[in-house]
Design a protein around this motif. Structure first.
Motif, PDB file in Angstrom:
ATOM      1  N   VAL A 285      79.170   2.610 114.702  1.00  0.00           N
ATOM      2  CA  VAL A 285      77.991   1.825 114.323  1.00  0.00           C
ATOM      3  C   VAL A 285      78.338   1.068 113.042  1.00  0.00           C
ATOM      4  O   VAL A 285      78.849   1.667 112.098  1.00  0.00           O
ATOM      5  CB  VAL A 285      76.776   2.739 114.055  1.00  0.00           C
ATOM      6  CG1 VAL A 285      75.522   1.902 113.841  1.00  0.00           C
ATOM      7  CG2 VAL A 285      76.578   3.752 115.176  1.00  0.00           C
TER       8      VAL A 285
ATOM      9  N   THR B 295      72.950  -4.825 112.993  1.00  0.00           N
ATOM     10  CA  THR B 295      73.681  -3.616 113.375  1.00  0.00           C
ATOM     11  C   THR B 295      74.255  -3.798 114.766  1.00  0.00           C
ATOM     12  O   THR B 295      73.575  -4.282 115.668  1.00  0.00           O
ATOM     13  CB  THR B 295      72.744  -2.386 113.331  1.00  0.00           C
ATOM     14  OG1 THR B 295      72.302  -2.188 111.987  1.00  0.00           O
ATOM     15  CG2 THR B 295      73.461  -1.126 113.809  1.00  0.00           C
TER      16      THR B 295
ATOM     17  N   LEU C  24      76.686  -1.666 117.766  1.00  0.00           N
ATOM     18  CA  LEU C  24      77.083  -0.317 118.185  1.00  0.00           C
ATOM     19  C   LEU C  24      78.088  -0.432 119.320  1.00  0.00           C
ATOM     20  O   LEU C  24      78.054  -1.402 120.083  1.00  0.00           O
ATOM     21  CB  LEU C  24      75.876   0.477 118.694  1.00  0.00           C
ATOM     22  CG  LEU C  24      74.708   0.685 117.758  1.00  0.00           C
ATOM     23  CD1 LEU C  24      73.675  -0.406 117.908  1.00  0.00           C
ATOM     24  CD2 LEU C  24      74.051   2.036 117.998  1.00  0.00           C
TER      25      LEU C  24
ATOM     26  N   TRP D  72      72.042   1.653 109.115  1.00  0.00           N
ATOM     27  CA  TRP D  72      72.666   1.870 110.427  1.00  0.00           C
ATOM     28  C   TRP D  72      71.947   2.955 111.231  1.00  0.00           C
ATOM     29  O   TRP D  72      72.044   2.982 112.458  1.00  0.00           O
ATOM     30  CB  TRP D  72      74.141   2.253 110.244  1.00  0.00           C
ATOM     31  CG  TRP D  72      74.326   3.609 109.607  1.00  0.00           C
ATOM     32  CD1 TRP D  72      74.347   3.910 108.281  1.00  0.00           C
ATOM     33  CD2 TRP D  72      74.477   4.865 110.287  1.00  0.00           C
ATOM     34  NE1 TRP D  72      74.490   5.254 108.075  1.00  0.00           N
ATOM     35  CE2 TRP D  72      74.576   5.872 109.300  1.00  0.00           C
ATOM     36  CE3 TRP D  72      74.528   5.232 111.640  1.00  0.00           C
ATOM     37  CZ2 TRP D  72      74.736   7.216 109.613  1.00  0.00           C
ATOM     38  CZ3 TRP D  72      74.684   6.583 111.950  1.00  0.00           C
ATOM     39  CH2 TRP D  72      74.792   7.560 110.941  1.00  0.00           C
TER      40      TRP D  72
ATOM     41  N   GLY E 159      71.536   3.741 115.083  1.00  0.00           N
ATOM     42  CA  GLY E 159      72.786   4.478 115.226  1.00  0.00           C
ATOM     43  C   GLY E 159      72.653   5.990 115.144  1.00  0.00           C
ATOM     44  O   GLY E 159      73.630   6.698 115.419  1.00  0.00           O
TER      45      GLY E 159
END
Lengths: 404, 404
Positions: A314, A367, A369, A282, A286
């Motif tokens: 995240v 990922t 966010l 992450w 992130g």
């Protein structure tokens, strides 16, 4: 003797043992720093070997292959923990900078060594014992609340392999034939699993990222939630301090993941990984500094980067080989699935490792966010499931409009 | 005929002509998408050739080298605009997917072609004329407010080369010997320079990033401020719409930078670049999708990614070879300067291109992100100057504590 650098650039050459996805993503980070990661892969089709410019083919158990890798490199580091300790000691004796060093790495290679070190340091961990017979195992169970008991082979386990939940001592008989000593642990009243990622340089600088929650399925990490939801500042700070203490105690150089069990009233240390780790993917988007860049900085004794969050929430979801990896799969191929992923979730970030697709294998991760953890998590999980299974689960496809 | 993919991964192979830093950073983006960029470099020491796994050495003016590059590739694209148009047409005629195509790319290669196209479309641009003699140039000056007049060679210019501010027609005599036709432009009442980065896919999908301000020194971009400070929503939206219209009009496939002059009351189009562009390096950390990933998505006809900002203020500062690149430089070398950079600015992101250091050359860039543009800009500029000059300017070293 000054450490070697790349004569073409004047910058360091980091050599990494192992050509998996961790090396692949470390190479990406190296490129930004003006470097090019040197990789020791066992096969030219390995994940990192497909993308790195400086690939050596060889076995990580072959000392001569390790020596050739180290030739002209600034430092040797690892994408896995399977290099024999005696080889690491031999390289170090020959003047090669190895990070983390053999004496640190053994804490991630051998679960009994870790348990002893944590006990000596008075750090929190499950009740445990080294057992060498079914009789000793039965005695441990009797002394620690009875069965079931968790039994682990001290070396060689990962992704849930080498971990067994036993209901009686006889079930361990076969394990003892493979490993004369086993680690017995009480089964803890698990609330959830957490992880703390920390980096430490030879200078002794330490940087720690926010504590994350890790979600496992069948012993394999499937989701990482950053920062760990609902963890109060005091508990998060205590977990970070624990990780920093352990990093200094074992003398790690590089990134280290401290896997924790959250139990009522606190945390217990499960195990360590001394390399970039699945629980830190992450950080690529992130955090201000990714675990891959930080690992390079740490092993090179560069100052460490900021670990600040880049977004309030995240979530990384792993793509494990699913239905779409089955030999008889007749649905969309990976290129088509990537198309659909991008169309469906234009702000989910894909990381595909380029490996052969097999059910259960870690093939990539995504990922997401955003501001709201539940919404971010739903997006990441849906995207990962689609890549794995080739089908959009309607329950996960779109978050409700008011959360979007 | 289906487009070729990499048999090892089932994913596309993008081939890029040119081995500079744009190819280098595109390779980083390709890695995340499960790909490995194939690069045509003229020298194995070029920026991208140092880090990519699939490097071909050859000349971009050699049709056979281009053909070999295209063999088995899904699409051919560019890190610069110097490939002869007839070669692009030849490749396309042989069935190679070339993006952007020759008919689009010529608008970035030839400033007269661009001026004519913008005139036909009624888009805002400086008053201009094609001039073929000092007499025609003098007539243009007389008709458009007198001297000085800006004179440009239609082809081959970049980073301010090929652009001349003349005070009288005789100064152009030598230019006409090299180029029979020149572009004459009025000198506009420049407020500042802006740029809009846009991406367009063959399907026709278009994505546009926030408008940025670009700061030049001696015709070379030194800073990019994202989003452009003080630009109201209406003006920003109008500039984005202008870029989207031009992208569709010229039929670009891939990323295109539209360089704009802000003048009282609006903007005028300066020129186009059809590739990832210096004005878009901020998108690596500062936008959800970087220009490099977006370029790959666009040329592959993948759906485009979100262009949302990742922070309120993002500043990229270019590192141009400065005092520390001089042959007699006796201060800290690049490895030591990187150490100091990291110690001083733990959240500034470095991108070093691995090129030989020469005064004036683009060697790398740094990006800073945050809430306050002035503070972010001070950090980025100070870091870039330190890398270039090996010395911390006290005026820029640390932002005042209240802004930090």
């Amino acid at each position: 003797m000054p450490a070697p650098t790349d004569p073409r650039t004047g910058l360091p050459v980091v050599a990494m043992v192992g050509g998996g996805q961790l090396a692949r993503m470390t190479h990406q980070a190296a490129v930004a720093l003006g470097q090019s990661l040197r990789v020791l892969a066992t096969d030219p089709a390995e994940s990192a070997a497909l993308v790195a410019a400086d690939v050596r083919i060889g076995d990580h158990r072959d000392l001569d292959a390790l020596r050739a890798l180290a030739e002209g490199a600034t430092v040797v580091t690892f994408d896995h923990e399977h290099v024999p300790t005696e080889h690491l000691r031999a390289l170090a004796a020959e003047g090669v900078r190895v990070a983390p060093g053999a004496e640190a790495l053994v804490h991630a290679q051998d679960k009994l060594v870790l348990r002893r070190a944590l006990a000596a340091a008075g750090e929190p961990q499950p009740a445990w014992a080294e057992v060498r017979s079914t009789g000793e195992l039965a005695a441990f169970a009797a002394a620690h609340g009875g069965w079931p008991v968790v039994v682990k082979t001290p070396r060689g386990g990962y992704d849930g392999r080498g971990v067994f939940v036993l209901d009686e001592a006889g079930q361990a008989a076969e394990l003892f034939t493979a490993s004369p000593a086993l680690l017995a642990e009480e089964r803890v009243p698990l609330v959830r699993e957490l992880a703390v990622l920390v980096a430490r340089s030879p200078f002794g600088q330490v940087a720690v990222w926010p504590v994350v929650e890790t979600v496992q399925r069948d012993g394999i990490n499937t989701e990482v939630l950053a920062p760990a939801p609902g963890l109060d500042d005091e508990a998060a700070g205590a977990a970070q301090e624990l990780a920093v203490r352990i990093a200094a105690r074992v003398g790690v150089v590089g990134v280290m993941a401290v896997e924790l069990f959250e139990v009522p009233g606190g945390v217990l240390v499960n195990e360590l990984a001394m390399r970039p780790h699945n629980s830190g993917h992450w950080t690529i988007e992130g955090a201000r500094t990714s675990q891959f860049e930080q690992h390079l900085r740490a092993v090179l004794d560069y100052p460490l980067g900021s670990t600040a969050l880049a977004a309030p929430a995240v979530v990384t979801a792993n793509v494990l080989g699913g239905r779409a990896s089955a030999p008889d799969w007749a649905g969309p191929g990976i290129d088509e699935r990537v198309h659909h992923l991008m169309a469906h979730w234009p702000d989910v970030k894909l990381h595909w490792y380029g490996k052969g697709q097999r059910p259960g294998r870690k093939l990539g991760h995504v990922t997401a966010l955003g501001a709201d953890l539940a919404e971010v998590r739903a997006r990441a999980v849906a995207a990962a499931r689609y890549l794995a299974d080739g089908e959009v689960d309607p329950a996960f496809a779109f978050p409700p409009p008011e959360e979007h």
